[in-house]
Write a protein that holds these residues in place. Sequence first.
Motif, mmCIF file in Angstrom:
data_model
loop_
_atom_site.group_PDB
_atom_site.id
_atom_site.type_symbol
_atom_site.label_atom_id
_atom_site.label_comp_id
_atom_site.label_asym_id
_atom_site.label_seq_id
_atom_site.Cartn_x
_atom_site.Cartn_y
_atom_site.Cartn_z
ATOM 1 N N ASP A 32 -10.755 -15.958 -19.379
ATOM 2 C CA ASP A 32 -10.370 -14.555 -19.522
ATOM 3 C C ASP A 32 -8.856 -14.431 -19.412
ATOM 4 O O ASP A 32 -8.285 -14.635 -18.343
ATOM 5 C CB ASP A 32 -11.054 -13.707 -18.449
ATOM 6 C CG ASP A 32 -10.675 -12.240 -18.545
ATOM 7 O OD1 ASP A 32 -10.216 -11.821 -19.629
ATOM 8 O OD2 ASP A 32 -10.823 -11.524 -17.540
ATOM 9 N N GLU A 34 -7.259 -11.586 -20.198
ATOM 10 C CA GLU A 34 -6.914 -10.193 -19.917
ATOM 11 C C GLU A 34 -6.797 -9.971 -18.408
ATOM 12 O O GLU A 34 -7.410 -10.665 -17.611
ATOM 13 C CB GLU A 34 -7.968 -9.259 -20.514
ATOM 14 C CG GLU A 34 -8.067 -9.343 -22.031
ATOM 15 C CD GLU A 34 -9.057 -8.353 -22.582
ATOM 16 O OE1 GLU A 34 -9.631 -7.590 -21.769
ATOM 17 O OE2 GLU A 34 -9.259 -8.330 -23.800
ATOM 18 N N HIS A 90 -9.876 -16.670 -14.682
ATOM 19 C CA HIS A 90 -9.065 -15.472 -14.924
ATOM 20 C C HIS A 90 -7.600 -15.858 -14.757
ATOM 21 O O HIS A 90 -7.212 -16.398 -13.718
ATOM 22 C CB HIS A 90 -9.419 -14.357 -13.926
ATOM 23 C CG HIS A 90 -10.814 -13.843 -14.057
ATOM 24 N ND1 HIS A 90 -11.182 -12.924 -15.021
ATOM 25 C CD2 HIS A 90 -11.935 -14.111 -13.341
ATOM 26 C CE1 HIS A 90 -12.472 -12.646 -14.891
ATOM 27 N NE2 HIS A 90 -12.952 -13.354 -13.883
ATOM 28 N N HIS A 92 -5.002 -13.677 -15.004
ATOM 29 C CA HIS A 92 -4.158 -12.565 -14.540
ATOM 30 C C HIS A 92 -4.988 -11.652 -13.651
ATOM 31 O O HIS A 92 -5.767 -10.832 -14.136
ATOM 32 C CB HIS A 92 -3.626 -11.787 -15.748
ATOM 33 C CG HIS A 92 -2.627 -10.735 -15.396
ATOM 34 N ND1 HIS A 92 -1.561 -10.420 -16.208
ATOM 35 C CD2 HIS A 92 -2.499 -9.915 -14.324
ATOM 36 C CE1 HIS A 92 -0.845 -9.458 -15.653
ATOM 37 N NE2 HIS A 92 -1.414 -9.130 -14.514
#
Length: 269
Positions: A32, A34, A90, A92
Motif C-alpha cells: 500500500d 497510499e 504500508h 506511509h
Amino acid sequence: MVRLLVVASLLSTALAAPALVWKNNNSKAVHDAEGVHVGRLLSSHAGSSDESSLASVLFSIDRAADGQEALSAITPQLEAVAKKEPSVTHYHVWGSDSRKTLSREARNSVTEGEHVLELDLNDFKNKLSNFKDDQVLRKSNTVVVHISANTPAKDIDATVSAAIDHSAVNTVILTALRGVEEVKQERVFRRMTQKKDKAPSRRRLEEEGDEDNNNNNNDDDNSGVYYVHMTPNIFAGILFTLFFRHDRQYWHRLHGNDFQFRCLCIQDA
C-alpha cells in the motif's frame, strides 16, 4: 531476506513512518503506497479476539537520536523477521507523532468493552511466554509495545518474530514514530491552511433566515452560504452611477450648445 531488503530500501524513501503487518490467515501480500492513519491501520487490521487470543499487537519504535524514524534503518538487521513475508506493507503511516498520540489512537480503535494494554518490549516478551497463565494479557484485545530506539536489533527481531509465530496472536504490526521534521512540516502546513481559510478575501452572502438562530445553533453549517466577488445589486449600482454621470455630462453639453445657438440667432436678428 532479499525481499525484506528491497522493502527496507523502499521504506527509507517514504515520507512518513512505514508499517509492516503480519496476519495469521496467510493472506496474499499487499503493498500500500497510499497514506493511512494509524487509527485506521489498527482498526482495519485487528482480528477477532477472546480470552484465548489477542486481536493485534502493535510494536512501535521510538525516534532515533537524530529525530528520524527508526524502522527504516533497523529493518535490514531483523534477520528472523526477514524470513516472514508481511501480509501488508504500508509505506506511509501518519498520526503516530508520539507515544501519547499512538496510545490514544489505539484506544479509539477498539470498541466499548475491549481493552488496550501498553507494555515495553521486555514485559511483553515475558507475558507472551506465559500467555496461558497471564490473566491481564489474556483479557486484552490490543497490545501496544513501546520500544526504545536504543534497544538492540536482535532483541526486537526475536520478540517480533515470536509474536508472529504465536498461535494466540492474530495480527502483528511493526511501525515507528514519525520523524521530528515531518511532524513540524505538517504542523506548519496545517497552520498556513487555517490562516488561508480565515482570510476575509471574499464577500459573503447568506440566505434569508434567522441569523441569530443560525449563529447559535449552526456554527459549523455552511449550507446556503455563497462567496462571490460582486453581487448583482452592487453591479447594478455601479452601472447606474456611470450612466448618471455620463447623462449629466451629455445634458450639460447639449444645453451649452443650445445656449450658443440661441445667441447666434439673436445676433443675426
